[in-house]
Design a protein around this motif. Structure first.
Motif, short mmCIF file in Angstrom:
data_model
loop_
_atom_site.label_atom_id
_atom_site.label_comp_id
_atom_site.label_asym_id
_atom_site.label_seq_id
_atom_site.Cartn_x
_atom_site.Cartn_y
_atom_site.Cartn_z
N ALA A 151 0.83 -1.20 0.00
CA ALA A 151 0.00 0.00 0.00
C ALA A 151 0.87 1.26 0.00
O ALA A 151 0.59 2.22 -0.73
CB ALA A 151 -0.94 0.00 1.20
N SER A 155 0.03 0.18 -4.24
CA SER A 155 -0.80 -0.93 -4.73
C SER A 155 -2.26 -0.72 -4.34
O SER A 155 -2.60 -0.67 -3.15
CB SER A 155 -0.31 -2.26 -4.15
OG SER A 155 -1.27 -3.27 -4.37
N GLN A 156 -3.11 -0.61 -5.34
CA GLN A 156 -4.54 -0.44 -5.08
C GLN A 156 -5.13 -1.67 -4.40
O GLN A 156 -5.97 -1.55 -3.50
CB GLN A 156 -5.30 -0.14 -6.38
CG GLN A 156 -6.75 0.23 -6.17
CD GLN A 156 -6.93 1.48 -5.30
OE1 GLN A 156 -6.32 2.51 -5.57
NE2 GLN A 156 -7.72 1.37 -4.25
N LEU A 159 -4.27 -1.43 -0.79
CA LEU A 159 -5.07 -0.38 -0.15
C LEU A 159 -6.50 -0.86 0.10
O LEU A 159 -7.06 -0.63 1.17
CB LEU A 159 -5.09 0.87 -1.03
CG LEU A 159 -3.80 1.69 -1.05
CD1 LEU A 159 -3.84 2.71 -2.18
CD2 LEU A 159 -3.56 2.36 0.29
N ASP A 160 -7.08 -1.55 -0.89
CA ASP A 160 -8.42 -2.10 -0.74
C ASP A 160 -8.48 -3.10 0.42
O ASP A 160 -9.43 -3.10 1.21
CB ASP A 160 -8.89 -2.76 -2.03
CG ASP A 160 -9.13 -1.76 -3.15
OD1 ASP A 160 -9.23 -0.55 -2.89
OD2 ASP A 160 -9.21 -2.21 -4.33
#
Length: 169
Positions: A151, A155-156, A159-160
């Motif tokens: 994150a 990195s999406q 993060l999600d």
């Protein structure tokens, strides 16, 4: 690049192949010519050429399609430390792409190498593998560490995952 490539400069061979592939150098059979120059540079040890030649083999672009040979070239590039190819090999083994059988332990091994080189996508994938216990022993603490590192690197997916855990704003 052409003169240097013809004189045996392996980096120039890779550059010439790229120029041919992009249409910047006019030749009669661009796909075959690019693949040939990539092969020559790859055989001389140019990491980018090894991954490019592997991709040509994977796609059958200018050469007969050969997934096994493609993976062999990807491994050569990955063994020289190319994190993008290490991550790609992780995906291949995780999903059974590239003509290899699904092997979570092998996927984790390649992701670890890419993650150690700072590849955020590999860090996120490795976090998921530790979270689920796929290819590695389940370890929530390691999973969280990988997700946080990924994150921080943008990195999406990571993060999600952290949002789902209630760990981000």
């Amino acid at each position: 690049f052409r003169a240097a490539a013809m004189a045996g400069d392996a980096v120039a061979m890779n550059c010439l192949a790229g120029a041919v592939e992009e249409g910047l150098a006019q030749v009669d059979e661009p796909d075959a010519t690019a693949a040939d120059w990539y092969r020559k540079a790859a055989e001389a040890g140019v990491v980018q050429a090894q991954s490019n030649y592997g991709l040509a083999l994977m796609q059958g672009k200018g050469v007969p399609r050969d997934e096994k040979a493609a993976v062999d070239w990807f491994v050569r590039a990955a063994d020289q430390g190319d994190p993008d190819v290490q991550n790609w090999l992780g995906l291949c083994y995780q999903d059974g792409r590239c003509g290899v059988l699904i092997d979570d332990a092998e996927a984790a091994r390649w992701y670890m190498r890419a993650a150690d080189s700072g590849d955020a996508d590999a860090q996120a994938e490795l976090g998921a593998m530790y979270k689920e216990g796929r290819g590695v022993e389940k370890d929530d603490e390691k999973a969280l560490d990988y997700f946080m590192t990924a994150a921080d690197a943008g990195s999406q997916a990571a993060l999600d995952e952290l949002r789902n855990r209630g760990l981000t704003a």
